[in-house]
Design a protein around this motif. Structure first.
Motif, short mmCIF file in Angstrom:
data_model
loop_
_atom_site.label_atom_id
_atom_site.label_comp_id
_atom_site.label_asym_id
_atom_site.label_seq_id
_atom_site.Cartn_x
_atom_site.Cartn_y
_atom_site.Cartn_z
N LEU A 174 0.83 -1.20 0.00
CA LEU A 174 0.00 0.00 0.00
C LEU A 174 0.86 1.25 0.00
O LEU A 174 0.56 2.23 -0.70
CB LEU A 174 -0.93 0.01 1.21
N ALA A 175 1.95 1.25 0.76
CA ALA A 175 2.86 2.40 0.80
C ALA A 175 3.44 2.68 -0.58
O ALA A 175 3.54 3.84 -1.01
CB ALA A 175 3.97 2.15 1.81
N VAL A 176 3.81 1.63 -1.30
CA VAL A 176 4.35 1.79 -2.65
C VAL A 176 3.29 2.33 -3.60
O VAL A 176 3.56 3.21 -4.43
CB VAL A 176 4.90 0.44 -3.18
N ASN A 177 2.07 1.84 -3.47
CA ASN A 177 0.97 2.33 -4.30
C ASN A 177 0.73 3.82 -4.06
O ASN A 177 0.58 4.60 -5.02
CB ASN A 177 -0.30 1.54 -4.00
N LEU A 178 0.70 4.23 -2.80
CA LEU A 178 0.49 5.64 -2.47
C LEU A 178 1.62 6.50 -3.01
O LEU A 178 1.39 7.58 -3.57
CB LEU A 178 0.39 5.80 -0.95
N LEU A 179 2.85 6.03 -2.86
CA LEU A 179 4.01 6.78 -3.33
C LEU A 179 3.97 6.96 -4.84
O LEU A 179 4.14 8.08 -5.35
CB LEU A 179 5.29 6.05 -2.92
N ASP A 180 3.73 5.88 -5.56
CA ASP A 180 3.72 5.96 -7.03
C ASP A 180 2.58 6.84 -7.54
O ASP A 180 2.76 7.61 -8.49
CB ASP A 180 3.59 4.56 -7.63
N ARG A 181 1.43 6.74 -6.92
CA ARG A 181 0.30 7.57 -7.34
C ARG A 181 0.59 9.05 -7.09
O ARG A 181 0.24 9.90 -7.93
CB ARG A 181 -0.96 7.15 -6.60
N PHE A 182 1.24 9.36 -5.98
CA PHE A 182 1.54 10.75 -5.67
C PHE A 182 2.62 11.30 -6.60
O PHE A 182 2.51 12.42 -7.11
CB PHE A 182 1.98 10.88 -4.21
N LEU A 183 3.66 10.49 -6.83
CA LEU A 183 4.74 10.94 -7.72
C LEU A 183 4.25 11.14 -9.15
O LEU A 183 4.83 11.92 -9.91
CB LEU A 183 5.88 9.90 -7.72
N THR A 216 9.82 -0.49 -13.24
CA THR A 216 9.24 -1.16 -14.41
C THR A 216 7.78 -1.54 -14.20
O THR A 216 6.96 -1.42 -15.12
CB THR A 216 10.05 -2.44 -14.73
N PHE A 217 7.45 -1.95 -12.99
CA PHE A 217 6.12 -2.50 -12.74
C PHE A 217 5.09 -1.46 -12.29
O PHE A 217 3.95 -1.81 -12.02
CB PHE A 217 6.22 -3.64 -11.73
N THR A 218 5.50 -0.21 -12.24
CA THR A 218 4.52 0.83 -11.89
C THR A 218 3.49 1.00 -13.00
O THR A 218 2.37 1.47 -12.75
CB THR A 218 5.21 2.19 -11.65
N LYS A 219 3.86 0.61 -14.22
CA LYS A 219 2.98 0.77 -15.37
C LYS A 219 2.22 -0.52 -15.71
O LYS A 219 1.47 -0.55 -16.68
CB LYS A 219 3.78 1.25 -16.59
N LEU A 232 -2.35 -8.09 -13.48
CA LEU A 232 -1.48 -8.73 -14.46
C LEU A 232 -0.14 -9.11 -13.82
O LEU A 232 0.41 -10.18 -14.10
CB LEU A 232 -1.25 -7.80 -15.65
N LEU A 233 0.39 -8.26 -12.96
CA LEU A 233 1.64 -8.56 -12.26
C LEU A 233 1.47 -9.80 -11.39
O LEU A 233 2.33 -10.69 -11.38
CB LEU A 233 2.07 -7.37 -11.41
N ALA A 234 0.36 -9.88 -10.66
CA ALA A 234 0.10 -11.04 -9.81
C ALA A 234 -0.03 -12.31 -10.64
O ALA A 234 0.52 -13.36 -10.28
CB ALA A 234 -1.17 -10.81 -8.99
N LEU A 235 -0.73 -12.22 -11.76
CA LEU A 235 -0.90 -13.38 -12.63
C LEU A 235 0.43 -13.82 -13.22
O LEU A 235 0.70 -15.03 -13.33
CB LEU A 235 -1.89 -13.04 -13.75
N ALA A 236 1.27 -12.86 -13.58
CA ALA A 236 2.58 -13.19 -14.15
C ALA A 236 3.47 -13.89 -13.13
O ALA A 236 4.19 -14.84 -13.47
CB ALA A 236 3.26 -11.91 -14.64
N LEU A 277 9.61 -9.80 -17.87
CA LEU A 277 10.06 -8.69 -17.04
C LEU A 277 10.24 -9.12 -15.59
O LEU A 277 11.20 -8.72 -14.92
CB LEU A 277 9.05 -7.54 -17.12
N VAL A 278 9.30 -9.94 -15.10
CA VAL A 278 9.39 -10.45 -13.73
C VAL A 278 10.61 -11.33 -13.57
O VAL A 278 11.36 -11.20 -12.59
CB VAL A 278 8.11 -11.23 -13.36
N ALA A 279 10.83 -12.23 -14.51
CA ALA A 279 11.98 -13.14 -14.45
C ALA A 279 13.30 -12.35 -14.43
O ALA A 279 14.22 -12.67 -13.67
CB ALA A 279 11.96 -14.10 -15.64
N LYS A 280 13.37 -11.30 -15.26
CA LYS A 280 14.57 -10.47 -15.31
C LYS A 280 14.77 -9.73 -13.98
O LYS A 280 15.89 -9.67 -13.45
CB LYS A 280 14.46 -9.46 -16.45
N CYS A 281 13.68 -9.21 -13.44
CA CYS A 281 13.74 -8.49 -12.17
C CYS A 281 14.22 -9.40 -11.04
O CYS A 281 15.09 -9.02 -10.24
CB CYS A 281 12.37 -7.91 -11.83
#
Length: 288
Positions: A71-80, A190-193, A198-202, A237-241
């Motif tokens: 949640l903290a990451v979500n709030l940060l990315d949305r604000f930025l 990379t995953f902010t977009k 989809l990220l969870a499914l990947a 992208l996930v595998a590379k990360c």
């Protein structure tokens, strides 16, 4: 609404998906950050990732749950994505997003004082600065705090898939390991977009790639109307990360610098385990 989505079912998934788009960082703002030059005057991708790693260090230090960090990451990315934040203000923004997430996700008795958060993170701004910034963040985000994060989808999908796996096969999808992998992905811009669903499914798809195909995974992909090529791309992208995160070159979160700047009152409240944070948090290989 999010707190009520705990079971498996079409209705719950539909509710999460309807909320998902409303709590995504604005793409135009993310692109501005992505194109910014690293000259110390503009917010950059690199600075964002450093800040997220600091938030993960704080999460581990206090022993808070994965919900708080996501949640903290979500709030940060949305604000930025909606505000042009100067690098000198980033630490205050990040700590405020973390504080909001803690007050939203954790038990009230576990919420630390703002002054202790500032002291432990070794920042130089004041509690008054932090309170002003917190108000700005909440106003810019229209007081919409409880976001459907990738963690919500990961747990939901995991539950759906586990129901269809044989008992002896359920160890394959260890939720602790999956959540650790998700945290590593959160540390990458990379995953902010990428949509949380989809990220969870990947993540789940990548974890099961060497196993027999699971009908539940195919059903989830169909429910999300995700094209096969799109899922493959995010999986790569996930595998590379995860490969980069596992390498010695990756700068991982560290609680080392957080240990000593603690008041006597705070020290008495902390559990002994808080002083034994691993310098390099790793992703579990497996669990019995």
């Amino acid at each position: 609404m999010i707190d009520q989505v705990t079971g498996a079912g079409t209705v719950q998934l539909k509710a999460l998906l309807e909320l998902e788009a409303r709590f995504q960082p604005k793409l135009c703002g993310l692109r501005v950050m992505e194109c910014a030059q690293d000259n110390g005057l503009r917010m950059t991708v690199k600075l964002r990732d450093f800040q997220v790693r600091d938030l993960l260090s704080l999460t581990q230090f206090f022993g808070f749950g994965s919900e708080t960090f996501s949640l903290a990451v979500n709030l940060l990315d949305r604000f930025l994505a909606v505000m042009k934040v100067q690098p000198k203000h980033l630490a205050c923004v990040g700590l405020c997003c973390f504080y909001i997430a803690v007050k939203t996700s954790e038990d009230q008795k576990s919420v630390p004082l703002a002054s202790d958060l500032i002291r432990i993170s070794q920042n130089r701004f004041t509690v008054h600065d932090m309170m002003r910034m917190e108000k700005i963040i909440l106003e810019k985000l229209h007081w919409k705090v409880k976001a459907p994060t990738a963690l919500h989808f990961l747990r939901f999908f995991h539950s759906r898939i586990q129901e269809q796996l044989h008992t002896e096969s359920r160890w394959i999808l260890n939720l602790e390991r999956l959540e650790a992998q998700l945290k590593a992905c959160h540390c990458s811009f990379t995953f902010t977009k990428v949509k949380p669903s989809l990220l969870a499914l990947a993540l789940l798809s990548l974890e099961m790639e060497d196993q027999h195909e699971c009908e539940a995974l195919d059903d989830l992909q169909e429910s999300l109307t995700v094209k096969a090529g799109e899922l493959v791309c995010v999986r790569e992208l996930v595998a590379k990360c995860l490969a980069e995160y596992a390498s010695t070159k990756c700068l991982k979160p560290s609680g080392q610098r957080l240990r000593w700047m603690i008041s006597g009152r705070t020290a008495r409240q902390l559990k002994h385990s808080y002083y034994k944070i691993a310098h390099l948090p790793t992703i579990p290989e497996y669990a019995c």
